[in-house]
Design an enzyme around this catalytic site. Structure first.
Site, PDB file in Angstrom:
ATOM      1  N   ASN A 114      14.399   5.960 -39.342  1.00  0.00           N
ATOM      2  CA  ASN A 114      15.516   5.580 -40.226  1.00  0.00           C
ATOM      3  C   ASN A 114      16.856   6.214 -39.830  1.00  0.00           C
ATOM      4  O   ASN A 114      17.898   5.593 -40.013  1.00  0.00           O
ATOM      5  CB  ASN A 114      15.158   5.832 -41.690  1.00  0.00           C
ATOM      6  CG  ASN A 114      14.930   7.282 -42.003  1.00  0.00           C
ATOM      7  OD1 ASN A 114      14.475   8.046 -41.153  1.00  0.00           O
ATOM      8  ND2 ASN A 114      15.246   7.680 -43.209  1.00  0.00           N
ATOM      9  N   GLY A 187       8.844  12.203 -41.446  1.00  0.00           N
ATOM     10  CA  GLY A 187       8.263  10.880 -41.668  1.00  0.00           C
ATOM     11  C   GLY A 187       7.669  10.768 -43.053  1.00  0.00           C
ATOM     12  O   GLY A 187       8.082  11.482 -43.977  1.00  0.00           O
ATOM     13  N   GLU A 209       9.053  17.258 -42.936  1.00  0.00           N
ATOM     14  CA  GLU A 209      10.190  16.682 -43.663  1.00  0.00           C
ATOM     15  C   GLU A 209       9.749  15.306 -44.126  1.00  0.00           C
ATOM     16  O   GLU A 209       9.744  14.351 -43.340  1.00  0.00           O
ATOM     17  CB  GLU A 209      11.415  16.593 -42.739  1.00  0.00           C
ATOM     18  CG  GLU A 209      11.970  17.946 -42.298  1.00  0.00           C
ATOM     19  CD  GLU A 209      12.807  18.613 -43.391  1.00  0.00           C
ATOM     20  OE1 GLU A 209      13.233  17.936 -44.336  1.00  0.00           O
ATOM     21  OE2 GLU A 209      13.026  19.836 -43.286  1.00  0.00           O
ATOM     22  N   CYS A 243      15.848   8.918 -46.612  1.00  0.00           N
ATOM     23  CA  CYS A 243      14.814   9.695 -47.306  1.00  0.00           C
ATOM     24  C   CYS A 243      15.338  10.304 -48.589  1.00  0.00           C
ATOM     25  O   CYS A 243      14.584  10.472 -49.535  1.00  0.00           O
ATOM     26  CB  CYS A 243      14.286  10.784 -46.380  1.00  0.00           C
ATOM     27  SG  CYS A 243      15.584  11.820 -45.718  1.00  0.00           S
ATOM     28  N   GLU A 333       7.476   4.998 -52.714  1.00  0.00           N
ATOM     29  CA  GLU A 333       8.875   5.127 -52.273  1.00  0.00           C
ATOM     30  C   GLU A 333       9.371   3.754 -51.820  1.00  0.00           C
ATOM     31  O   GLU A 333       8.677   3.050 -51.090  1.00  0.00           O
ATOM     32  CB  GLU A 333       8.905   6.112 -51.087  1.00  0.00           C
ATOM     33  CG  GLU A 333      10.272   6.418 -50.562  1.00  0.00           C
ATOM     34  CD  GLU A 333      10.213   7.353 -49.340  1.00  0.00           C
ATOM     35  OE1 GLU A 333       9.116   7.679 -48.875  1.00  0.00           O
ATOM     36  OE2 GLU A 333      11.286   7.740 -48.866  1.00  0.00           O
TER      37      GLU A 333
HETATM   38  P1  NAD Z   1       6.133   7.366 -40.404  1.00  0.00           P
HETATM   39  O1  NAD Z   1       5.424   8.491 -41.071  1.00  0.00           O
HETATM   40  O2  NAD Z   1       5.512   6.033 -40.437  1.00  0.00           O
HETATM   41  O3  NAD Z   1       6.405   7.691 -38.861  1.00  0.00           O
HETATM   42  C1  NAD Z   1       7.007   8.882 -38.431  1.00  0.00           C
HETATM   43  C2  NAD Z   1       6.498   9.216 -37.058  1.00  0.00           C
HETATM   44  O4  NAD Z   1       5.090   9.418 -37.116  1.00  0.00           O
HETATM   45  C3  NAD Z   1       6.740   8.135 -36.005  1.00  0.00           C
HETATM   46  O5  NAD Z   1       7.182   8.767 -34.814  1.00  0.00           O
HETATM   47  C4  NAD Z   1       5.388   7.500 -35.820  1.00  0.00           C
HETATM   48  O6  NAD Z   1       5.155   7.067 -34.502  1.00  0.00           O
HETATM   49  C5  NAD Z   1       4.415   8.614 -36.167  1.00  0.00           C
HETATM   50  N1  NAD Z   1       3.185   8.092 -36.779  1.00  0.00           N
HETATM   51  C6  NAD Z   1       3.063   6.985 -37.543  1.00  0.00           C
HETATM   52  N2  NAD Z   1       1.779   6.825 -37.945  1.00  0.00           N
HETATM   53  C7  NAD Z   1       1.088   7.854 -37.418  1.00  0.00           C
HETATM   54  C8  NAD Z   1      -0.287   8.249 -37.460  1.00  0.00           C
HETATM   55  N3  NAD Z   1      -1.193   7.545 -38.129  1.00  0.00           N
HETATM   56  N4  NAD Z   1      -0.654   9.368 -36.786  1.00  0.00           N
HETATM   57  C9  NAD Z   1       0.258  10.099 -36.120  1.00  0.00           C
HETATM   58  N5  NAD Z   1       1.567   9.770 -36.038  1.00  0.00           N
HETATM   59  C10 NAD Z   1       1.982   8.665 -36.660  1.00  0.00           C
HETATM   60  O7  NAD Z   1       7.586   7.377 -41.057  1.00  0.00           O
HETATM   61  P2  NAD Z   1       8.769   6.372 -40.789  1.00  0.00           P
HETATM   62  O8  NAD Z   1       8.362   5.045 -41.354  1.00  0.00           O
HETATM   63  O9  NAD Z   1       9.242   6.439 -39.377  1.00  0.00           O
HETATM   64  O10 NAD Z   1       9.930   7.011 -41.676  1.00  0.00           O
HETATM   65  C11 NAD Z   1      10.033   6.743 -43.022  1.00  0.00           C
HETATM   66  C12 NAD Z   1       9.512   7.902 -43.864  1.00  0.00           C
HETATM   67  O11 NAD Z   1      10.065   9.122 -43.418  1.00  0.00           O
HETATM   68  C13 NAD Z   1       9.905   7.794 -45.327  1.00  0.00           C
HETATM   69  O12 NAD Z   1       8.817   8.181 -46.125  1.00  0.00           O
HETATM   70  C14 NAD Z   1      11.038   8.792 -45.460  1.00  0.00           C
HETATM   71  O13 NAD Z   1      11.225   9.285 -46.761  1.00  0.00           O
HETATM   72  C15 NAD Z   1      10.633   9.846 -44.508  1.00  0.00           C
HETATM   73  N6  NAD Z   1      11.794  10.574 -44.014  1.00  0.00           N
HETATM   74  C16 NAD Z   1      11.973  11.871 -44.372  1.00  0.00           C
HETATM   75  C17 NAD Z   1      13.098  12.558 -43.935  1.00  0.00           C
HETATM   76  C18 NAD Z   1      13.355  13.998 -44.282  1.00  0.00           C
HETATM   77  O14 NAD Z   1      14.230  14.588 -43.681  1.00  0.00           O
HETATM   78  N7  NAD Z   1      12.619  14.595 -45.214  1.00  0.00           N
HETATM   79  C19 NAD Z   1      14.016  11.920 -43.115  1.00  0.00           C
HETATM   80  C20 NAD Z   1      13.791  10.612 -42.768  1.00  0.00           C
HETATM   81  C21 NAD Z   1      12.675   9.947 -43.212  1.00  0.00           C
END
Ligand code: NAD
Length: 459
Positions: A114, A187, A209, A243, A333
């Site tokens: 994002n 994530g 995070e 997020c 979310e």
């Molecule tokens: P995601 O958890 O789907 O993916 C994040 C990362 O994890 C990616 O690089 C992805 O390749 C990897 N990943 C995905 N599935 C996986 C698995 N099963 N095993 C291991 N790795 C895996 O998140 P997203 O869709 O990229 O981002 C959105 C989420 O992130 C939202 O929930 C948002 O709130 C959160 N977010 C948090 C912050 C923060 O700073 N706290 C910032 C941005 C986004």
């Protein structure tokens, strides 16, 4: 080289002690800054190609923040990294006591889609500033930005210091199966749990995070126009894929209709009558997420917007009236430009809504009632928050940024980021010119009495 070979090469390099040299770290950070500046336009283009992110937002919420993190760490690194002398305990007289800032070693950074540039680069910068080597896995969903990140990193860093490894779940799973000295993950909550489990196997420390449903409370004392303007900005920035966006609002019942009118006016002021043609409104990251958002709108009481074009990854800014916590919109979310509007009459109504969910990442209150603000800030647990605005707490590097409970573990930004990637090593340097005999055997009742007195006075 395969993944274990790259990690071994980084671990071997770490043992050479070169990353402990602050001048070397500064040289790397300066080279990274120069390369990022040289790629400024390419960064805006990549983000625009990935999800039509406007240049203005790309500067405000990605490029500008990355350059600020670089400037801050370059300016302060010598001070941050040097051993910090602390007051010694008189019980251990004579000694000089210090905190040494020790890098963990080889760090894995996994980024989300994002804010794909910021959330890959800022942890990387702080990990390098702290003297670690890094393997970075940016998101597979923002391929233009991730390719550019890889290009920049390959130019600046030897592979033994930083290496980008691209890929999706399989690559991430393989990376998580390795032994790291630290894992920094941004994530979703479900993947955060997978990361925590993988880290636990080797007792690897983590920063997670994550996200969650962040509330925004609006009471009757607000200036509606200003409140609506700030909420429209913070909710629809990045197409609502933030997020710390307000996931939903809880507005006092008496002003709900006026508030909705004010929101509609501000949406039109920002993006025009037909948002689809606005250059200032990003798209949803992919069709899968667009469909997910469209499904959330099934049967919803839409007050404004609700226009969806799946093949264009478009969801317009949408306001929805909600009075049932079990609607799809209130189950998870949202992470898109849809704003559920709930109402309250008593503080118990607010508690019933907020305590229905896990501890959120962010929390917002719009109010001019100081008592209400202080009581509410004290009552609820959350990562961080803002009174009378959205998002801006993440822009002050003096404030730690992170969640609590299901919204995350640990925090970073500014010096907090350096500290995140640093083990604080406690060192006591003992003097030899005096050696009080009290602690040594043979013990006696006289020594015991003296010991108790010393603890009473100096402990
Ligand atoms: P995601 O958890 O789907 O993916 C994040 C990362 O994890 C990616 O690089 C992805 O390749 C990897 N990943 C995905 N599935 C996986 C698995 N099963 N095993 C291991 N790795 C895996 O998140 P997203 O869709 O990229 O981002 C959105 C989420 O992130 C939202 O929930 C948002 O709130 C959160 N977010 C948090 C912050 C923060 O700073 N706290 C910032 C941005 C986004």
């Amino acid at each position: 080289m395969n993944i274990p070979e790259i990690i071994n090469a980084q671990k071997a390099f770490f043992k050479t002690q070169q990353t402990k040299n602050v001048a070397y770290r500064l040289q790397l950070l300066k080279a990274l800054k120069a390369e990022i500046i040289a790629n400024e336009d390419a960064i805006y283009t990549a983000l625009n190609n990935d999800f039509k992110k406007p240049k203005f937002e790309s500067f405000l919420s990605e490029y500008g923040l990355v350059i600020s993190a670089l400037n801050l760490s370059i300016k302060n690194l010598k001070k941050w990294a040097k051993p910090q002398r602390v007051k010694a305990s008189i019980l251990m007289f004579s000694s000089k006591d210090y905190i040494y800032n020790e890098p963990y070693g080889t760090v894995l950074v996994i980024g989300p889609w994002n804010y794909p540039f910021l959330l890959a680069l800022e942890p990387l910068i702080m990990a390098i500033a702290a003297g670690n080597t890094v393997i970075l896995k940016p998101s597979e969903l923002t391929i233009n930005t991730s390719n550019l990140i890889e290009k920049i990193i390959t130019k600046v860093f030897p592979e033994t210091v930083v290496k980008t490894i691209q890929g999706g779940v399989d690559t991430s799973t393989e990376l998580l199966a390795q032994r790291w000295d630290y894992i920094f993950f941004t994530g979703s909550v479900p993947v955060g749990k997978i990361v925590a489990k993988a880290a636990a196997k080797h007792l690897t420390p983590v920063t997670l995070e994550l996200g969650g449903k962040s509330p925004c409370i609006i009471d009757q004392t607000v200036n509606l126009k200003l409140t609506a303007k700030r909420i429209v900005w913070g909710k629809f920035l990045n197409g609502g894929q933030t997020c710390v966006a307000a996931d939903y609002v809880i507005v006092h019942k008496a002003i709900k209709n006026d508030f909705v009118e004010a929101l509609i006016t501000e949406i039109k002021n920002a993006y025009g009558e037909n948002v689809e043609f606005s250059e200032d409104f990003p798209r949803i990251i992919n069709e899968k997420n667009t469909k997910r958002l469209a499904n959330m709108l099934n049967g919803a009481n839409i007050l404004y917007g609700g226009n969806v074009a799946i093949n264009k990854c478009y969801v317009s800014p949408t306001l929805v009236a909600v009075n049932d916590m079990n609607t799809p919109l209130m189950k998870e979310e949202i992470f898109g430009p849809i704003l559920p509007i709930l109402t309250y009459e008593t503080e118990t109504d607010i508690e019933n809504i907020i305590w229905h969910y896990e501890k959120p990442l962010a929390f917002y209150i719009f109010s001019n009632n100081k008592t209400f603000v202080e009581n509410t800030l004290a009552k609820f647990e959350f990562g961080g928050g803002v009174v009378n605005d959205l998002l801006i707490h993440l822009a002050n590097h003096k404030l730690p940024f992170g969640g609590v409970g299901h919204s995350g573990i640990g925090a970073y930004h500014g010096k907090h980021g350096f500290d995140t990637f640093t083990h604080k090593k406690a060192i006591v340097k003992r003097g030899n010119w005096i050696d009080p005999p009290v602690r040594y055997a043979p013990y006696s009742s006289k020594k015991f009495k003296l010991l108790k007195t010393m603890f009473k006075w100096f402990g």
